[in-house]
Design a protein around this motif. Structure first.
Motif, PDB file in Angstrom:
ATOM      1  N   ARG A  49       1.155  -1.275  -0.116  1.00  0.00           N
ATOM      2  CA  ARG A  49      -0.536   0.270   0.116  1.00  0.00           C
ATOM      3  C   ARG A  49       1.136   1.380  -0.318  1.00  0.00           C
ATOM      4  O   ARG A  49       2.003   1.294   1.097  1.00  0.00           O
ATOM      5  CB  ARG A  49      -0.785   0.258   1.376  1.00  0.00           C
ATOM      6  N   LEU A  50       1.281   1.931  -0.966  1.00  0.00           N
ATOM      7  CA  LEU A  50       1.400   2.904  -1.195  1.00  0.00           C
ATOM      8  C   LEU A  50       0.923   4.724  -1.565  1.00  0.00           C
ATOM      9  O   LEU A  50      -0.772   4.244  -2.751  1.00  0.00           O
ATOM     10  CB  LEU A  50       2.651   3.743  -2.149  1.00  0.00           C
ATOM     11  N   GLY A  51       0.514   6.078  -0.983  1.00  0.00           N
ATOM     12  CA  GLY A  51       0.028   6.977  -1.591  1.00  0.00           C
ATOM     13  C   GLY A  51      -0.117   6.685  -3.004  1.00  0.00           C
ATOM     14  O   GLY A  51       1.484   6.748  -3.294  1.00  0.00           O
ATOM     15  N   SER A  52      -0.786   7.656  -3.512  1.00  0.00           N
ATOM     16  CA  SER A  52      -0.631   7.725  -5.445  1.00  0.00           C
ATOM     17  C   SER A  52       1.074   9.303  -5.028  1.00  0.00           C
ATOM     18  O   SER A  52       1.155   8.733  -6.226  1.00  0.00           O
ATOM     19  CB  SER A  52      -2.181   8.972  -5.721  1.00  0.00           C
ATOM     20  N   ARG A  53       0.963   9.462  -4.244  1.00  0.00           N
ATOM     21  CA  ARG A  53       2.392  10.691  -4.394  1.00  0.00           C
ATOM     22  C   ARG A  53       4.008  10.052  -4.497  1.00  0.00           C
ATOM     23  O   ARG A  53       3.855   9.892  -4.991  1.00  0.00           O
ATOM     24  CB  ARG A  53       2.166  12.177  -3.530  1.00  0.00           C
ATOM     25  N   ALA A  54       3.832   8.547  -3.555  1.00  0.00           N
ATOM     26  CA  ALA A  54       4.465   8.382  -3.027  1.00  0.00           C
ATOM     27  C   ALA A  54       4.476   7.701  -4.262  1.00  0.00           C
ATOM     28  O   ALA A  54       6.312   6.715  -4.990  1.00  0.00           O
ATOM     29  CB  ALA A  54       4.287   7.544  -2.434  1.00  0.00           C
ATOM     30  N   LEU A  55       3.506   6.775  -4.813  1.00  0.00           N
ATOM     31  CA  LEU A  55       4.288   5.783  -6.008  1.00  0.00           C
ATOM     32  C   LEU A  55       4.445   6.902  -7.019  1.00  0.00           C
ATOM     33  O   LEU A  55       5.401   6.381  -7.742  1.00  0.00           O
ATOM     34  CB  LEU A  55       2.803   4.987  -6.155  1.00  0.00           C
ATOM     35  N   ASP A  56       3.885   7.500  -7.388  1.00  0.00           N
ATOM     36  CA  ASP A  56       4.701   9.295  -9.039  1.00  0.00           C
ATOM     37  C   ASP A  56       5.856   9.170  -8.882  1.00  0.00           C
ATOM     38  O   ASP A  56       7.210   9.103  -9.025  1.00  0.00           O
ATOM     39  CB  ASP A  56       3.577   9.836  -8.326  1.00  0.00           C
TER      40      ASP A  56
ATOM     41  N   LEU B  87       7.671  17.148  -0.039  1.00  0.00           N
ATOM     42  CA  LEU B  87       8.858  15.515  -0.309  1.00  0.00           C
ATOM     43  C   LEU B  87       9.284  15.271   0.100  1.00  0.00           C
ATOM     44  O   LEU B  87       9.458  13.757   0.056  1.00  0.00           O
ATOM     45  CB  LEU B  87       9.873  16.416  -1.616  1.00  0.00           C
ATOM     46  N   ARG B  88      10.121  15.062   1.215  1.00  0.00           N
ATOM     47  CA  ARG B  88      10.344  14.700   2.468  1.00  0.00           C
ATOM     48  C   ARG B  88       9.873  13.133   3.188  1.00  0.00           C
ATOM     49  O   ARG B  88       9.860  12.247   3.599  1.00  0.00           O
ATOM     50  CB  ARG B  88      11.272  15.696   3.268  1.00  0.00           C
ATOM     51  N   VAL B  89       8.423  14.079   3.259  1.00  0.00           N
ATOM     52  CA  VAL B  89       6.683  13.513   4.164  1.00  0.00           C
ATOM     53  C   VAL B  89       7.258  11.896   3.489  1.00  0.00           C
ATOM     54  O   VAL B  89       7.119  11.136   3.616  1.00  0.00           O
ATOM     55  CB  VAL B  89       6.120  13.981   4.872  1.00  0.00           C
ATOM     56  N   HIS B  90       7.055  12.617   2.242  1.00  0.00           N
ATOM     57  CA  HIS B  90       6.750  11.108   1.379  1.00  0.00           C
ATOM     58  C   HIS B  90       7.871  10.084   0.464  1.00  0.00           C
ATOM     59  O   HIS B  90       7.459   8.748   0.798  1.00  0.00           O
ATOM     60  CB  HIS B  90       6.235  11.676  -0.356  1.00  0.00           C
ATOM     61  N   ILE B  91       8.791  10.734   0.606  1.00  0.00           N
ATOM     62  CA  ILE B  91      10.686  10.407   0.744  1.00  0.00           C
ATOM     63  C   ILE B  91      10.614   8.877   2.082  1.00  0.00           C
ATOM     64  O   ILE B  91      11.125   8.052   1.632  1.00  0.00           O
ATOM     65  CB  ILE B  91      11.457  10.848   0.794  1.00  0.00           C
ATOM     66  N   ALA B  92      10.080   9.565   2.594  1.00  0.00           N
ATOM     67  CA  ALA B  92      10.683   8.814   4.277  1.00  0.00           C
ATOM     68  C   ALA B  92       9.411   7.838   4.080  1.00  0.00           C
ATOM     69  O   ALA B  92       9.618   6.306   4.628  1.00  0.00           O
ATOM     70  CB  ALA B  92      10.249  10.101   4.924  1.00  0.00           C
ATOM     71  N   ALA B  93       8.040   7.919   3.988  1.00  0.00           N
ATOM     72  CA  ALA B  93       6.961   6.628   3.554  1.00  0.00           C
ATOM     73  C   ALA B  93       7.062   6.160   3.031  1.00  0.00           C
ATOM     74  O   ALA B  93       6.988   4.820   3.507  1.00  0.00           O
ATOM     75  CB  ALA B  93       6.118   7.600   3.513  1.00  0.00           C
ATOM     76  N   LEU B  94       7.521   6.459   1.646  1.00  0.00           N
ATOM     77  CA  LEU B  94       8.361   5.430   1.031  1.00  0.00           C
ATOM     78  C   LEU B  94       9.627   3.897   1.482  1.00  0.00           C
ATOM     79  O   LEU B  94       9.052   3.094   0.980  1.00  0.00           O
ATOM     80  CB  LEU B  94       8.684   6.093  -0.685  1.00  0.00           C
ATOM     81  N   ARG B  95      10.575   4.312   2.302  1.00  0.00           N
ATOM     82  CA  ARG B  95      11.435   3.905   2.483  1.00  0.00           C
ATOM     83  C   ARG B  95      10.790   3.377   3.441  1.00  0.00           C
ATOM     84  O   ARG B  95      10.818   2.246   3.668  1.00  0.00           O
ATOM     85  CB  ARG B  95      11.896   5.285   3.349  1.00  0.00           C
TER      86      ARG B  95
ATOM     87  N   ALA C 152       8.206   2.253   3.739  1.00  0.00           N
ATOM     88  CA  ALA C 152       7.499   0.893   3.092  1.00  0.00           C
ATOM     89  C   ALA C 152       8.443  -0.071   2.236  1.00  0.00           C
ATOM     90  O   ALA C 152       8.183  -1.119   2.267  1.00  0.00           O
ATOM     91  CB  ALA C 152       6.371   1.517   1.597  1.00  0.00           C
ATOM     92  N   LEU C 153       9.614   0.332   2.276  1.00  0.00           N
ATOM     93  CA  LEU C 153      10.345  -0.443   1.161  1.00  0.00           C
ATOM     94  C   LEU C 153      11.203  -1.094   2.289  1.00  0.00           C
ATOM     95  O   LEU C 153      11.867  -1.800   1.920  1.00  0.00           O
ATOM     96  CB  LEU C 153      11.168  -0.274   0.435  1.00  0.00           C
ATOM     97  N   SER C 154      11.004  -1.286   3.806  1.00  0.00           N
ATOM     98  CA  SER C 154      12.176  -1.463   4.726  1.00  0.00           C
ATOM     99  C   SER C 154      13.345  -1.192   4.346  1.00  0.00           C
ATOM    100  O   SER C 154      14.592  -2.217   4.463  1.00  0.00           O
ATOM    101  CB  SER C 154      11.642  -3.187   4.624  1.00  0.00           C
ATOM    102  N   ASP C 155      13.333   0.373   3.787  1.00  0.00           N
ATOM    103  CA  ASP C 155      14.711   0.898   3.209  1.00  0.00           C
ATOM    104  C   ASP C 155      16.108   0.375   4.309  1.00  0.00           C
ATOM    105  O   ASP C 155      15.584   1.588   5.301  1.00  0.00           O
ATOM    106  CB  ASP C 155      14.790   1.891   2.557  1.00  0.00           C
ATOM    107  N   GLY C 156      17.061   0.327   4.427  1.00  0.00           N
ATOM    108  CA  GLY C 156      17.810   0.655   5.138  1.00  0.00           C
ATOM    109  C   GLY C 156      18.136  -1.619   6.623  1.00  0.00           C
ATOM    110  O   GLY C 156      19.042  -1.348   7.173  1.00  0.00           O
ATOM    111  N   LYS C 157      17.046  -2.111   5.809  1.00  0.00           N
ATOM    112  CA  LYS C 157      17.050  -2.856   7.446  1.00  0.00           C
ATOM    113  C   LYS C 157      17.047  -4.424   6.046  1.00  0.00           C
ATOM    114  O   LYS C 157      16.964  -4.658   5.447  1.00  0.00           O
ATOM    115  CB  LYS C 157      15.283  -3.647   7.163  1.00  0.00           C
ATOM    116  N   GLY C 158      18.175  -5.291   7.139  1.00  0.00           N
ATOM    117  CA  GLY C 158      19.052  -6.313   6.752  1.00  0.00           C
ATOM    118  C   GLY C 158      20.330  -5.975   5.985  1.00  0.00           C
ATOM    119  O   GLY C 158      20.512  -6.739   4.400  1.00  0.00           O
ATOM    120  N   GLY C 159      20.674  -4.689   6.434  1.00  0.00           N
ATOM    121  CA  GLY C 159      21.673  -4.082   4.326  1.00  0.00           C
ATOM    122  C   GLY C 159      21.281  -4.095   3.445  1.00  0.00           C
ATOM    123  O   GLY C 159      21.633  -3.818   2.325  1.00  0.00           O
TER     124      GLY C 159
END
Length: 493
Positions: free
Chosen positions: A35-42, A75-83, A85-92
């Protein structure tokens, strides 16, 4: 003539455990929709397009918010939400890098494949679906699609309910294409609108699935065939066959524990385990809204897009915003009505179109030639639904049409009952008209009220004028102290 494109032409971008379906705007983590918002998906789409390169903040803002001035904090808020959702930084695992003073870069490896390679297939390579390709974008339905995407894998029966022209089929097809990778044995659309004999519903389903005619077997064979299969069936336009559809669906779900059914109907099926999602019109902005804000509302977006399709070069001007908003308001935000109206702008102009909407049923008659007959005009859509009403429901509907204002239940019962219809019959008819998406329900001062949409009211008034009791109804309500006659109808004083 444009040929239908199958959804298998979709490009898929693979990275880590994720698959991003570009055309469908769907991202899966394994077989689970993310689940991603339309802005984050853009933003993700833009970064994936330029994977390995830096995309400036200015470029992202211009792409994602083309008509709105926003602060960089958005922009920073949506980037943070995107990260997150992708578990960016976890498990290397790292996907999005912030490049100081420059922008952002997608740094993970991205592989391009075709959806045809990932979608369910038979052993001979034939795709396990019969879904048509989508030829135009969908406006204003992201929220309901997102909600249903989360519900459907766990709710085995979902019914989309709404008035004619609300876009039930469009949303059902969107859900089906998004969920196609989730169902290992495929997704199938069964259009029941062309079926007249209610006893043939099971046979229609079997034929769509490529099974032998059910006349040679017990219909229970269909349930046994589906018993071990992980399938999504989309049963479209159930309302005119509703009792048989309800019985078949309940039986199939009992016999096939991995089967999910998505149905569309103008009223709920009323079966065990049913989850109902009612569809309202697209969002309509307040009359005083400025251009930039108004264009963010889905009813206006659809209207402008359809006018542009008929009149290349059309641009909505600030001085025309109020007119367009009022057109969308008169049409109750109904997508079909908005599309039909937009086709008339080249002949009438915006103000001419608004002036003619008093006669909207005559005006909204030029739909797509390839559409189902009931969707080629607003009248045909309403005719289809009206034919399914009982005589008492038609009478109550016609009598409701003389009121522009919403009525409470007590007021409706006192004003509408007559020698032909007693209070209990009127109550039952009102209940059914709500269920069948004719009457809208709204709360006024904590009291439930009922009203007709503008388009439905215009149609019901025409039916009243053509009935034997037209004169009687006119005389009765003309004498009511809270009513006054206005152009053949009535208005609350």
């Amino acid at each position: 003539m444009n040929e239908l494109r199958t959804i298998q032409t979709d490009v898929v971008m693979e990275f880590g455990p994720f698959h991003y379906y570009v055309q469908r705007r769907l991202i899966l983590q394994g077989d689970r929709p993310l689940r991603l918002g339309s802005r984050a998906l853009d933003i993700l789409h833009l970064l994936l397009e330029h994977a390995g390169n830096v995309v400036s903040k200015e470029t992202i803002l211009a792409r994602v918010w083309p008509t709105t001035v926003v602060e960089e904090i958005n922009l920073r808020v949506h980037i943070a939400a995107l990260r997150r959702a992708l578990s960016d930084g976890k498990g290397g695992k790292h996907y999005i890098a912030n490049i100081p003073q420059r922008g952002y870069s997608f740094i993970a490896d991205v592989q391009l494949t075709s959806a045809d390679e990932l979608a369910p297939h038979e052993p001979n390579g034939k795709p396990l679906h019969n879904l048509p390709g989508r030829l135009s974008p969908i406006f204003g339905r992201d929220a309901v699609v997102d909600e249903l995407i989360r519900k459907l894998p766990t709710r085995r029966l979902m019914t989309l309910v709404g008035a004619g022209g609300m876009g039930k089929t469009t949303i059902a097809l969107r859900l089906a294409e998004l969920l196609l990778p989730h169902y290992h044995d495929g997704v199938y659309l069964i259009d029941l609108s062309v079926l007249v004999d209610p006893t043939l519903v099971a046979a229609k389903v079997a034929r769509t699935l490529g099974l032998a005619p059910l006349s040679e077997h017990d219909p229970c064979d269909l349930g046994r065939y589906l018993n071990s299969r992980h399938l999504l069936l989309v049963l479209d336009n159930c309302e005119h066959l509703i009792e048989n559809c309800a019985a078949l669906i309940e039986g199939l779900l009992r016999n096939a524990p991995r089967l999910t059914i998505l149905a569309t109907s103008r009223e709920p099926l009323l079966t065990d385990g049913e989850c109902v999602q009612r569809l309202d019109g697209l969002t309509i902005p307040p009359r005083s809204l400025a251009l930039e804000a108004a264009i963010g509302c889905s009813a206006v977006q659809l209207f402008v897009a359809r006018v542009e399709a008929h009149l290349p070069g059309f641009v909505l001007r600030e001085q025309d915003v109020a007119v367009v908003i009022e057109i969308c308001r008169r049409l109750d935000g109904i997508p079909l009505a908005i599309e039909l109206a937009a086709a008339q702008v080249g002949m009438l102009g915006l103000r001419g179109l608004l002036g003619q909407l008093e006669h909207c049923l005559q005006l909204l008659t030029h739909g797509r030639r390839t559409a189902a007959s009931r969707h080629q005009s607003l009248r045909a859509t309403l005719d289809w639904s009206y034919a399914l009403l009982s005589p008492s429901e038609r009478t109550v509907l016609q009598r409701f049409s003389v009121f522009k204002a919403a009525l409470s239940l007590d007021m409706a019962l006192s004003l509408i009952n007559c020698m032909q219809l007693q209070e209990a019959q009127v109550f039952e008819a009102i209940t059914q008209l709500v269920a069948k998406s004719w009457l809208e329900v709204e709360m006024i001062d904590s009291v439930v009220h009922y009203r007709l949409l503008n388009t439905s009211r215009t149609y019901a008034l025409e039916m009243l004028r053509g009935s034997d009791e037209n004169r009687q109804v006119l005389q009765r309500y003309a004498g009511h102290k809270n009513m006054r006659v206005i152009q053949g109808g009535y208005k609350q004083s």
